[in-house]
Design a protein around this motif. Sequence first.
Motif, PDB file in Angstrom:
ATOM      1  N   THR D   5       9.478   6.390 -25.906  1.00 61.46           N
ATOM      2  CA  THR D   5      10.503   5.639 -26.616  1.00 61.46           C
ATOM      3  C   THR D   5      10.351   4.172 -26.256  1.00 61.46           C
ATOM      4  O   THR D   5      10.205   3.830 -25.089  1.00 61.46           O
ATOM      5  CB  THR D   5      11.901   6.133 -26.202  1.00 61.46           C
ATOM      6  OG1 THR D   5      11.995   7.520 -26.542  1.00 61.46           O
ATOM      7  CG2 THR D   5      12.989   5.369 -26.929  1.00 61.46           C
ATOM      8  N   VAL D   6      10.338   3.308 -27.253  1.00 62.17           N
ATOM      9  CA  VAL D   6      10.358   1.867 -26.988  1.00 62.17           C
ATOM     10  C   VAL D   6      11.646   1.297 -27.553  1.00 62.17           C
ATOM     11  O   VAL D   6      12.204   1.813 -28.534  1.00 62.17           O
ATOM     12  CB  VAL D   6       9.142   1.108 -27.576  1.00 62.17           C
ATOM     13  CG1 VAL D   6       7.842   1.584 -26.951  1.00 62.17           C
ATOM     14  CG2 VAL D   6       9.095   1.218 -29.076  1.00 62.17           C
ATOM     15  N   GLU D   7      12.111   0.234 -26.920  1.00 59.52           N
ATOM     16  CA  GLU D   7      13.324  -0.433 -27.380  1.00 59.52           C
ATOM     17  C   GLU D   7      12.914  -1.820 -27.853  1.00 59.52           C
ATOM     18  O   GLU D   7      12.301  -2.577 -27.092  1.00 59.52           O
ATOM     19  CB  GLU D   7      14.309  -0.535 -26.220  1.00 59.52           C
ATOM     20  CG  GLU D   7      15.589  -1.227 -26.616  1.00 59.52           C
ATOM     21  CD  GLU D   7      16.550  -1.381 -25.437  1.00 59.52           C
ATOM     22  OE1 GLU D   7      16.550  -0.531 -24.534  1.00 59.52           O
ATOM     23  OE2 GLU D   7      17.288  -2.387 -25.434  1.00 59.52           O
ATOM     24  N   PRO D   8      13.221  -2.178 -29.087  1.00 59.68           N
ATOM     25  CA  PRO D   8      12.816  -3.511 -29.561  1.00 59.68           C
ATOM     26  C   PRO D   8      13.513  -4.630 -28.787  1.00 59.68           C
ATOM     27  O   PRO D   8      14.685  -4.495 -28.408  1.00 59.68           O
ATOM     28  CB  PRO D   8      13.265  -3.525 -31.032  1.00 59.68           C
ATOM     29  CG  PRO D   8      13.436  -2.091 -31.410  1.00 59.68           C
ATOM     30  CD  PRO D   8      13.858  -1.390 -30.153  1.00 59.68           C
ATOM     31  N   PRO D  25       0.801  -2.697 -33.799  1.00 59.51           N
ATOM     32  CA  PRO D  25      -0.439  -2.540 -33.018  1.00 59.51           C
ATOM     33  C   PRO D  25      -0.194  -2.693 -31.513  1.00 59.51           C
ATOM     34  O   PRO D  25      -0.844  -2.021 -30.707  1.00 59.51           O
ATOM     35  CB  PRO D  25      -1.335  -3.667 -33.556  1.00 59.51           C
ATOM     36  CG  PRO D  25      -0.844  -3.908 -34.937  1.00 59.51           C
ATOM     37  CD  PRO D  25       0.638  -3.679 -34.886  1.00 59.51           C
ATOM     38  N   ALA D  26       0.745  -3.551 -31.129  1.00 54.46           N
ATOM     39  CA  ALA D  26       1.039  -3.749 -29.701  1.00 54.46           C
ATOM     40  C   ALA D  26       1.721  -2.517 -29.109  1.00 54.46           C
ATOM     41  O   ALA D  26       1.313  -2.000 -28.067  1.00 54.46           O
ATOM     42  CB  ALA D  26       1.903  -4.997 -29.520  1.00 54.46           C
ATOM     43  N   TRP D  27       2.755  -2.013 -29.767  1.00 57.48           N
ATOM     44  CA  TRP D  27       3.454  -0.829 -29.257  1.00 57.48           C
ATOM     45  C   TRP D  27       2.530   0.385 -29.224  1.00 57.48           C
ATOM     46  O   TRP D  27       2.621   1.223 -28.328  1.00 57.48           O
ATOM     47  CB  TRP D  27       4.687  -0.523 -30.106  1.00 57.48           C
ATOM     48  CG  TRP D  27       5.831  -1.458 -29.847  1.00 57.48           C
ATOM     49  CD1 TRP D  27       6.052  -2.208 -28.727  1.00 57.48           C
ATOM     50  CD2 TRP D  27       6.934  -1.726 -30.718  1.00 57.48           C
ATOM     51  NE1 TRP D  27       7.213  -2.928 -28.854  1.00 57.48           N
ATOM     52  CE2 TRP D  27       7.776  -2.652 -30.062  1.00 57.48           C
ATOM     53  CE3 TRP D  27       7.294  -1.284 -31.989  1.00 57.48           C
ATOM     54  CZ2 TRP D  27       8.953  -3.137 -30.630  1.00 57.48           C
ATOM     55  CZ3 TRP D  27       8.459  -1.766 -32.554  1.00 57.48           C
ATOM     56  CH2 TRP D  27       9.286  -2.676 -31.877  1.00 57.48           C
ATOM     57  N   PHE D  28       1.670   0.493 -30.241  1.00 57.17           N
ATOM     58  CA  PHE D  28       0.731   1.630 -30.246  1.00 57.17           C
ATOM     59  C   PHE D  28      -0.241   1.496 -29.062  1.00 57.17           C
ATOM     60  O   PHE D  28      -0.613   2.508 -28.457  1.00 57.17           O
ATOM     61  CB  PHE D  28      -0.012   1.703 -31.586  1.00 57.17           C
ATOM     62  CG  PHE D  28       0.802   2.273 -32.724  1.00 57.17           C
ATOM     63  CD1 PHE D  28       1.893   3.105 -32.500  1.00 57.17           C
ATOM     64  CD2 PHE D  28       0.468   1.997 -34.053  1.00 57.17           C
ATOM     65  CE1 PHE D  28       2.639   3.653 -33.554  1.00 57.17           C
ATOM     66  CE2 PHE D  28       1.190   2.537 -35.112  1.00 57.17           C
ATOM     67  CZ  PHE D  28       2.280   3.366 -34.863  1.00 57.17           C
ATOM     68  N   GLU D  29      -0.646   0.270 -28.721  1.00 55.93           N
ATOM     69  CA  GLU D  29      -1.530   0.127 -27.552  1.00 55.93           C
ATOM     70  C   GLU D  29      -0.779   0.507 -26.266  1.00 55.93           C
ATOM     71  O   GLU D  29      -1.321   1.184 -25.395  1.00 55.93           O
ATOM     72  CB  GLU D  29      -2.090  -1.296 -27.415  1.00 55.93           C
ATOM     73  CG  GLU D  29      -3.069  -1.380 -26.261  1.00 55.93           C
ATOM     74  CD  GLU D  29      -3.710  -2.736 -26.081  1.00 55.93           C
ATOM     75  OE1 GLU D  29      -3.097  -3.586 -25.412  1.00 55.93           O
ATOM     76  OE2 GLU D  29      -4.828  -2.950 -26.598  1.00 55.93           O
ATOM     77  N   LEU D  30       0.470   0.061 -26.144  1.00 60.74           N
ATOM     78  CA  LEU D  30       1.281   0.460 -24.986  1.00 60.74           C
ATOM     79  C   LEU D  30       1.342   1.988 -24.883  1.00 60.74           C
ATOM     80  O   LEU D  30       1.120   2.567 -23.808  1.00 60.74           O
ATOM     81  CB  LEU D  30       2.696  -0.117 -25.126  1.00 60.74           C
ATOM     82  CG  LEU D  30       3.740   0.389 -24.114  1.00 60.74           C
ATOM     83  CD1 LEU D  30       3.352   0.051 -22.691  1.00 60.74           C
ATOM     84  CD2 LEU D  30       5.122  -0.190 -24.435  1.00 60.74           C
ATOM     85  N   ALA D  31       1.604   2.659 -26.009  1.00 64.20           N
ATOM     86  CA  ALA D  31       1.733   4.124 -25.991  1.00 64.20           C
ATOM     87  C   ALA D  31       0.404   4.808 -25.702  1.00 64.20           C
ATOM     88  O   ALA D  31       0.377   5.938 -25.195  1.00 64.20           O
ATOM     89  CB  ALA D  31       2.309   4.612 -27.319  1.00 64.20           C
ATOM     90  N   ARG D  32      -0.710   4.140 -25.983  1.00 64.81           N
ATOM     91  CA  ARG D  32      -2.017   4.745 -25.672  1.00 64.81           C
ATOM     92  C   ARG D  32      -2.295   4.749 -24.175  1.00 64.81           C
ATOM     93  O   ARG D  32      -3.270   5.373 -23.736  1.00 64.81           O
ATOM     94  CB  ARG D  32      -3.142   4.028 -26.433  1.00 64.81           C
ATOM     95  CG  ARG D  32      -3.165   4.374 -27.924  1.00 64.81           C
ATOM     96  CD  ARG D  32      -4.482   4.014 -28.606  1.00 64.81           C
ATOM     97  NE  ARG D  32      -4.819   2.616 -28.506  1.00 64.81           N
ATOM     98  CZ  ARG D  32      -4.414   1.659 -29.356  1.00 64.81           C
ATOM     99  NH1 ARG D  32      -3.657   1.975 -30.385  1.00 64.81           N
ATOM    100  NH2 ARG D  32      -4.761   0.407 -29.185  1.00 64.81           N
TER     101      ARG D  32
END
Lengths: 135, 135, 135, 135
Positions: D5-8, D25-32
Amino acid sequence: MFVRTVEPAFYDTDALGHVNNTRLPAWFELARNDLFRLFTPDLDPRKWRLIMARMEVDYRAELQYGREIEIRTYVSRLGNSSFTVSQEARQDGQLTNLGHTVMVHFDHATKQAVPIEGALREALEAHRQEEPADA
Amino acid sequence: MFVRTVEPAFYDTDALGHVNNTRLPAWFELARNDLFRLFTPDLDPRKWRLIMARMEVDYRAELQYGREIEIRTYVSRLGNSSFTVSQEARQDGQLTNLGHTVMVHFDHATKQAVPIEGALREALEAHRQEEPADA
Amino acid sequence: MFVRTVEPAFYDTDALGHVNNTRLPAWFELARNDLFRLFTPDLDPRKWRLIMARMEVDYRAELQYGREIEIRTYVSRLGNSSFTVSQEARQDGQLTNLGHTVMVHFDHATKQAVPIEGALREALEAHRQEEPADA
Amino acid sequence: MFVRTVEPAFYDTDALGHVNNTRLPAWFELARNDLFRLFTPDLDPRKWRLIMARMEVDYRAELQYGREIEIRTYVSRLGNSSFTVSQEARQDGQLTNLGHTVMVHFDHATKQAVPIEGALREALEAHRQEEPADA
């Protein structure tokens, strides 16, 4: 005091191998969501009641990718219409950054500062705290 | 004094319709490329000779998307191994932000501060300047 | 075709020593300012007429800090209400990234796609181009 | 499948009042990060074994500030030395974004792709999954 944990992403690093300095103001803004809710409970940007007047960040040690970072957020000064948010970043128990943000209670329609009173003042007082001994 | 122009991107804005506060530390770092070249002429990160100790940014007026922003960069203090970079952002001739960054001349191999001497000191002296009257 | 030059900042790099992949979507959005002006000449966000439907970026070679990057922007497909923007990043003459963004001409008040017609269609046609031979 | 879960943050928004497209793209990299640990368990950048070849993101609905976003991450294709990571963003239960990232198992010393074999292949197979019915 509000406490949150952030996890660095690869894009938070820079060519020196550590977290880039520009990420601290961003993470501190993310962590201020908890304080923002005291002013705008549903965080609807159309009801925003704050502006930023000043930001300071001290860099005492490097933050590394691959390990969680704890962010502590509290009110260190409460003026008539402005207040100072102090924020600490810690990794592996070490205080790496101390930040101060001066925010102003603001009416975006009339472009004027507004006194902090009543329940709002009490809510901010409840999160008031001295800076840590290790700061 | 180094002078550059940056053009805001749509992602630089936030829900209040103006440039988000976290972009100033980023643009100021971009503009410090000119100063970084005095230490590392080819900007090769493997030869990096600086660390950041402190950053401050004042927010005096909003910056808007759609119009260019001028960034001025100069040395306002030159110590033994550290120095302060002052940076101004202006839009439509108005000073919107004043920033100060304390940098330390640093040996990343030995993790120690290094005195600023010789040609390097002269180069920094050549970019030394008082802060503006309107600051 | 629109051509711009961007200069990497230190924060654009990551721990692998090169420009982080997440910066390309950002730089491509910055470079689309030229196209955005065909829809909203003063770039006033309150008059915005576009939404993004899809973004693709190919990574063919690393981009390095310390050297300028050329961004080329043009229209590679023009549909009824949507179009595709192709964008190339080059450093030292080498094509490092090819990006495609599908944009939709959009009325944010009614939340509906709007056909691209008249002078707007002609302006986009004027920037229409095939992808390069080296892509 | 990995779920986060990310919070904007406020800086994730743009002048249209929603989350800016470049944040995906940034959040997807964090989740990777979860997938990166299969290759480099301590996430030490000096032992990095991956490069990005391609990124795609579809934008199906707006993401709003003030409400959490769920990110799902899994392997949708497993080739000899490359694989595709599929990632979904959801807010209030609605699929807003579907992303695909082509990663290559890579030796940064020899600059060559390396086959995905043994325990590493099994670990990736364990996170292999079809894309959702609502995609």
